[in-house]
Write a protein that holds these residues in place. Sequence first.
Motif, PDB file in Angstrom:
ATOM      1  N   UNK A  41       0.609  -0.596   0.098  1.00 31.60           N
ATOM      2  CA  UNK A  41      -0.213   0.294   0.121  1.00 31.60           C
ATOM      3  C   UNK A  41       0.896   0.946  -0.165  1.00 31.60           C
ATOM      4  N   UNK A  42      -0.184   2.603  -0.714  1.00 31.48           N
ATOM      5  CA  UNK A  42       1.311   3.604  -1.343  1.00 31.48           C
ATOM      6  C   UNK A  42       1.782   4.211   0.483  1.00 31.48           C
ATOM      7  N   UNK A  43       0.894   3.961   1.546  1.00 28.53           N
ATOM      8  CA  UNK A  43       1.482   4.847   3.171  1.00 28.53           C
ATOM      9  C   UNK A  43       2.678   3.642   3.599  1.00 28.53           C
ATOM     10  N   UNK A  44       2.433   2.380   3.461  1.00 29.14           N
ATOM     11  CA  UNK A  44       3.772   1.929   3.691  1.00 29.14           C
ATOM     12  C   UNK A  44       4.690   1.772   3.365  1.00 29.14           C
ATOM     13  N   UNK A  45       4.323   1.622   2.086  1.00 33.64           N
ATOM     14  CA  UNK A  45       6.012   2.815   1.133  1.00 33.64           C
ATOM     15  C   UNK A  45       6.428   3.719   2.147  1.00 33.64           C
ATOM     16  N   UNK A  46       5.613   5.180   2.037  1.00 40.95           N
ATOM     17  CA  UNK A  46       5.973   6.467   2.451  1.00 40.95           C
ATOM     18  C   UNK A  46       6.807   6.329   3.449  1.00 40.95           C
ATOM     19  N   UNK A  47       5.822   5.519   4.455  1.00 40.60           N
ATOM     20  CA  UNK A  47       6.898   5.101   6.319  1.00 40.60           C
ATOM     21  C   UNK A  47       7.949   4.281   5.864  1.00 40.60           C
ATOM     22  N   UNK A  48       8.618   3.460   4.661  1.00 39.41           N
ATOM     23  CA  UNK A  48       9.352   2.666   5.128  1.00 39.41           C
ATOM     24  C   UNK A  48      10.408   3.762   4.302  1.00 39.41           C
ATOM     25  N   UNK A  49       9.850   4.448   2.946  1.00 38.79           N
ATOM     26  CA  UNK A  49      11.166   5.090   2.922  1.00 38.79           C
ATOM     27  C   UNK A  49      11.328   6.269   3.634  1.00 38.79           C
ATOM     28  N   UNK A  50      10.588   6.820   5.083  1.00 33.50           N
ATOM     29  CA  UNK A  50      10.522   7.830   5.497  1.00 33.50           C
ATOM     30  C   UNK A  50      11.765   7.341   6.468  1.00 33.50           C
TER      31      UNK A  50
END
Length: 59
Positions: A41-50
């Motif tokens: 999911x997009x929010x999981x990818x974003x948190x992983x990158x942060x």
Amino acid sequence: MRGTMKDQSSPLQENPLADDKTYKAEYLGSGTFVFSKPKRKKNKVRQSQLKNLQRGSRK
């Protein structure tokens, strides 16, 4: 009977342990399989990158 005993005595489960559409394996022959799984999911990818900063970036 208590409420918890009633839940345990039913032999049929309404919820399967895994969805059929979540993971899929396709047999191509001679021991070859193709496995597919859902995208993240997009929010999981974003948190992983942060949380995991790129190597060589400024601190």
